[in-house]
Write a protein that holds these residues in place. Sequence first.
Motif, mmCIF file in Angstrom:
data_model
loop_
_atom_site.group_PDB
_atom_site.id
_atom_site.type_symbol
_atom_site.label_atom_id
_atom_site.label_comp_id
_atom_site.label_asym_id
_atom_site.label_seq_id
_atom_site.Cartn_x
_atom_site.Cartn_y
_atom_site.Cartn_z
ATOM 1 N N LYS A 76 1.041 -1.085 0.116
ATOM 2 C CA LYS A 76 0.324 -0.630 0.180
ATOM 3 C C LYS A 76 0.741 1.656 0.122
ATOM 4 O O LYS A 76 0.356 2.278 -0.284
ATOM 5 C CB LYS A 76 -1.315 0.150 1.132
ATOM 6 C CG LYS A 76 -1.770 -1.295 1.141
ATOM 7 C CD LYS A 76 -3.150 -1.037 1.943
ATOM 8 C CE LYS A 76 -4.432 -1.965 2.311
ATOM 9 N NZ LYS A 76 -3.770 -3.230 2.956
ATOM 10 N N GLU A 77 2.461 0.912 0.308
ATOM 11 C CA GLU A 77 2.914 2.540 0.300
ATOM 12 C C GLU A 77 3.792 2.821 -1.115
ATOM 13 O O GLU A 77 4.309 3.757 -1.022
ATOM 14 C CB GLU A 77 3.888 2.151 1.337
ATOM 15 C CG GLU A 77 3.889 1.590 2.952
ATOM 16 C CD GLU A 77 4.321 1.733 3.512
ATOM 17 O OE1 GLU A 77 5.714 1.745 3.873
ATOM 18 O OE2 GLU A 77 4.328 0.807 4.838
ATOM 19 N N VAL A 78 3.126 1.420 -1.645
ATOM 20 C CA VAL A 78 4.461 1.936 -3.246
ATOM 21 C C VAL A 78 3.028 1.994 -4.212
ATOM 22 O O VAL A 78 2.371 0.995 -4.196
ATOM 23 C CB VAL A 78 4.713 0.953 -3.625
ATOM 24 C CG1 VAL A 78 5.485 1.102 -4.742
ATOM 25 C CG2 VAL A 78 5.962 0.673 -2.158
ATOM 26 N N LYS A 79 2.660 2.963 -4.475
ATOM 27 C CA LYS A 79 1.484 3.033 -5.353
ATOM 28 C C LYS A 79 1.728 3.813 -6.862
ATOM 29 O O LYS A 79 2.355 4.641 -7.282
ATOM 30 C CB LYS A 79 0.405 4.252 -5.172
ATOM 31 C CG LYS A 79 0.141 4.316 -4.217
ATOM 32 C CD LYS A 79 -1.718 4.991 -3.079
ATOM 33 C CE LYS A 79 -1.822 4.578 -1.854
ATOM 34 N NZ LYS A 79 -3.157 5.064 -1.958
ATOM 35 N N VAL A 80 1.696 2.887 -7.820
ATOM 36 C CA VAL A 80 2.294 3.108 -9.184
ATOM 37 C C VAL A 80 1.661 4.005 -9.710
ATOM 38 O O VAL A 80 0.393 4.857 -9.690
ATOM 39 C CB VAL A 80 1.708 2.219 -10.199
ATOM 40 C CG1 VAL A 80 1.695 2.044 -11.613
ATOM 41 C CG2 VAL A 80 1.853 0.489 -10.275
#
Length: 595
Positions: free
Chosen positions: A265-269
């Motif tokens: 959830k901490e890395v969003k495309v």
Amino acid sequence: MKNTRNFCIIAHIDHGKSTLADRLLQSTNTISERDQKEQVLDSMDLERERGITIKSHAIQMEYHFEGQDYVLNLIDTPGHVDFSYEVSRSIAACEGALLIVDASQGIQAQTISNMYLAMNHDLEIIPVLNKIDMESAMPDEVEDHIIELIGCKREDVLRVSAKTGFGVDAVLEAIIRRIPAPKGDPNAPLQALIFDSVFNSFRGIIAYFRIMNGTLSKGDHVKFVATEKEYHADEIGVLRLKQIPKQTMAAGDVGYIISGIKSSKEVKVGDTITHVQNASTIAIDGFENVKPMVFAGIYPVDADDYEELRSSIEKLQLNDASLVFEPESSAALGFGFRCGFLGLLHMEIVQERLDREFDMDVITTVPNVQFKAYTTSGEMIEVHNPSGLPDQTKLDFIEEPYIISQIITKSEYLGNIMTLCIEKRGVLKNQVYLTSDRVEVTFEMPLSEIVFDFYDKLKSISRGYASFDYHIEGYQRANLVKLDILLNSEAVDALSTLIHRDNAYSFGRRMCEKLRELIPRQQFDIAIQASIGSKIIARETVKALRKDVTAKCYGGDISRKRKLLEKQKKGKKRMRQVGNVEIPQTAFLAVLKLD
């Protein structure tokens, strides 16, 4: 930077994208003979079997051309309409795109929508005509279509056969000559676009990025703009077949960053990476949170596997951030999760991966969308699941989400597509001819009609020539009813659906017929009924298995046989009261594929 080229490949499913990528890797000697296999970049078995790219990949190649060494970064893209947001981010990370068209099938739906995406990002497009060695190829005809669509010169279209390797050197030359080198200022504040992320069980989440401006060094203190989280860059580097660490990377480079992130959830495309000190004030355009389009319940077949299913879905989410889920419970199926998917293909893939990668047996309920139910007291309740609907006596009205959909197709399929959309309660808003034989129609439709089998029908009646795009327009009042399926007079909440009143009878009838074929026979009769409220609208019966209890009576009085039959009848009645009916997994899946 002037010797770097960043490009992606856009194509419809099965037009030879992965095969051409294989040939490019071979021609640039990026891959040794020993590592060579079909579809190198498709890492999942699922991708190889189906011939589709689900997860985008990136790989760096080095190519010696006219006395100079060039670095070519290929950023692969998925091909299906469900993943169009990921495609748009991969495109945003490039300066050029290879547009691959199958010489035997011609230009198809997804090619068109992805090509427009590429044009909106001002990418240099290199048209490539693939599979020209096939007997069914029509290179001249398809080339005319490409020229009409893009407006390029005839000599710009490259003819290749990715299978045999014919014409691949010309593609590499075109990439170097035609695609511009990346622009960007290495001394400006850092701006890097995240276009994908993968999960590694030892290192955590690895984010793939493309640096637009600035320089990134190992150990830098960085922050992700959309999530506002800060990290230290433990390792950065470039992507070959294996990851190769580097000390610094500058504008125009494509690579990976490892910073010990535990949750996807901490890395969003689409997010922007920048430094904590000397941060960039502007984020890269185009970021949005991906919206799930289809909701369905996923339940473990064995109730004891609930916690295991939770951890499996969480691990899947590490690799697939567009999957959202929350816990829910159902009387028929026990505890499970309500999951949101991008579309029906995405849902199918998640199911397959749960089965293969985590060995989880799951039951998936009928997919639906989010409704708003208003009670007589004026309260609004969001309903993701038909069982959450308030009682009929307290319900005032229901609103459902509507979309504006644009369908681009060949004019010969227009009549069939119109019929399909009107059957799905669509209202025609607009119709425009783009070229002499291509037309764009705009419909306003309820989203709930689309999640069921709309894509499949659209693709089959248009032979894959229709591209479909939509955006949510808002909510409208709808004449919806809750259709329950009863087995032995007990409602199975996993099979209940919210459906338009006009379609309820025919749908209920089909459901009952389908279930009759799929539910195994028991020792007693099983009544399958479809009901709206307390009104039964359809019924089928699964007949009991007959055991011939009179077989041992040879001759004698009829009353002896009668006595045995009566005894059997009583036993069946008692069995029916205590017996429960197991619905096989195939029944749930078959209900999704009602046609």
